[in-house]
Write an enzyme that holds these catalytic residues in place. Sequence first.
Site, PDB file in Angstrom:
ATOM      1  N   THR A   1       0.867  -1.191   0.000  1.00  0.00           N
ATOM      2  CA  THR A   1       0.000   0.000   0.000  1.00  0.00           C
ATOM      3  C   THR A   1       0.902   1.240   0.000  1.00  0.00           C
ATOM      4  O   THR A   1       1.251   1.741  -1.053  1.00  0.00           O
ATOM      5  CB  THR A   1      -0.964  -0.006   1.204  1.00  0.00           C
TER       6      THR A   1
ATOM      7  N   LYS B   1       4.163  -7.154   3.993  1.00  0.00           N
ATOM      8  CA  LYS B   1       3.911  -5.762   3.648  1.00  0.00           C
ATOM      9  C   LYS B   1       3.699  -4.992   4.938  1.00  0.00           C
ATOM     10  O   LYS B   1       3.271  -5.537   5.955  1.00  0.00           O
ATOM     11  CB  LYS B   1       2.717  -5.616   2.703  1.00  0.00           C
TER      12      LYS B   1
ATOM     13  N   THR C   1      -0.490  -1.038   8.362  1.00  0.00           N
ATOM     14  CA  THR C   1      -1.022  -2.404   8.507  1.00  0.00           C
ATOM     15  C   THR C   1       0.024  -3.348   8.012  1.00  0.00           C
ATOM     16  O   THR C   1       0.649  -3.037   7.044  1.00  0.00           O
ATOM     17  CB  THR C   1      -2.250  -2.535   7.632  1.00  0.00           C
TER      18      THR C   1
ATOM     19  N   GLU D   1       6.692   4.674   6.925  1.00  0.00           N
ATOM     20  CA  GLU D   1       6.315   5.766   6.021  1.00  0.00           C
ATOM     21  C   GLU D   1       7.220   6.981   6.217  1.00  0.00           C
ATOM     22  O   GLU D   1       7.183   7.641   7.254  1.00  0.00           O
ATOM     23  CB  GLU D   1       4.849   6.119   6.250  1.00  0.00           C
TER      24      GLU D   1
ATOM     25  N   ASN E   1       0.214  10.406   5.739  1.00  0.00           N
ATOM     26  CA  ASN E   1      -0.975  10.076   6.515  1.00  0.00           C
ATOM     27  C   ASN E   1      -2.006  11.194   6.566  1.00  0.00           C
ATOM     28  O   ASN E   1      -3.167  10.948   6.877  1.00  0.00           O
ATOM     29  CB  ASN E   1      -0.556   9.647   7.926  1.00  0.00           C
TER      30      ASN E   1
ATOM     31  N   THR F   1      -7.376  10.745   0.547  1.00  0.00           N
ATOM     32  CA  THR F   1      -7.711  11.758  -0.455  1.00  0.00           C
ATOM     33  C   THR F   1      -6.778  11.685  -1.646  1.00  0.00           C
ATOM     34  O   THR F   1      -6.961  12.353  -2.638  1.00  0.00           O
ATOM     35  CB  THR F   1      -7.622  13.165   0.164  1.00  0.00           C
TER      36      THR F   1
END
Length: 408
Positions: free
Chosen positions: A150, A176, A189, A271, A403, A408
């Site tokens: 993702t 992942k 996740t 991230e 995040n 969006t």
Amino acid sequence: MAENFVVVDGGVVAPKGFKSNGHKDRKYGAALIYSETDAVAAGVFTTNKVFAHPVALSKDVLVNNNVFRAIVANSGNANCFTKGGMEDAELLVKKAAELLKIPENQVLSASTGVIGRKMPMDIITLEVERAFENMDLENSNENASKAIMTTDAFPKTVAVEFEVKDKKIRIGGIAKGAGMIAPNMLHATMLGFITTDIEISKEDLTNSLQKATDESFNNAVVDGDMSTNDTVYVLANAQSGVKYTDCKDEFDEALTYVSKELAKMIVSDGEGAKKLIEATVYGAETKEDAKKASMSIVRSLLLKTAFFGADPNWGRIAAAVGYSGAEMDMANFDIIIGDISSEKQAILVKAGEQIADCGTPELKLAEEIMKEDKIKIIVDLKMGSFENTAFGCDLGYEYVKINSEYTT
């Protein structure tokens, strides 16, 4: 302890008798992992009280069945907290079972993506079909790993091999995860799928996975948020001809290594993260204390930002250990920062005495080490004989950007 295995290529298709593939079209993807013969399975799941429909479905399937052949997973949608979510989870399994020509109760499933959005089943099932079409491709393992990504920056895969009585046993895995990582998975996740060709009972496989998970995925922290979908599966199909009872220690060591490597890849890919942080606490009074203290270090937002900026503010390490709940004596403990890739170490606190201060060579060395991309923190509590290593990462501007724009 010397490692009794070697790293090999292939990921989940390294063990005998396994196939895999994946396909992703922009936002949505799907992966399949398939055993050509009957396998036993074990799984560990999120302990979040809000959990996804595939978690509920697969928990039930694992309890009520002893033979498994496949794992199907989708990315782009978590299938959690949605109307009709269980029906969608069942449809995902049904599609995989139809394509592979196996019973539905032999398929385990997982999902990852946005929570609270209806699954676009027409798109997801099409991705499953596309994954099925090319399960013999040479790069099928990497395809499967990429399909479940993702916000991940890179695919995560590893495999190992060891020998028992001139026969080779292999364990391979893909995973992942980049954000929403603070698993606490019992009996992740973050998704992890592992295959092996050892012959093993369901009970033994479950116990081995739980032990490996406690030393790996349950020691990994990116942002401190526990996902609704965390899952790790292992399939074992006995194709090596070697029984677990003949190599318990070797197998458990190799499974833990695979799990740790996948966990470290996940936190390295946090991230926006640039640095892997390993925090090892020695000399704890109990194993629980060692885990509390090491996890407190890698969870600390102040420390994460300090590592991002290469700021050797070691007081934040001391504070994180102090509030962790672990027994300690502030007049007698050590703090060391080191570079994982070399032998460079900076002693910051020794036996409760400050060593590093403004202008000292120790503080300057610590700052240099914190500019590296793999950093270790060592704390010796001098209270007992227990230890634990937790895995984390730095935290920078990109995490906020990713995040703040996720849906969006």
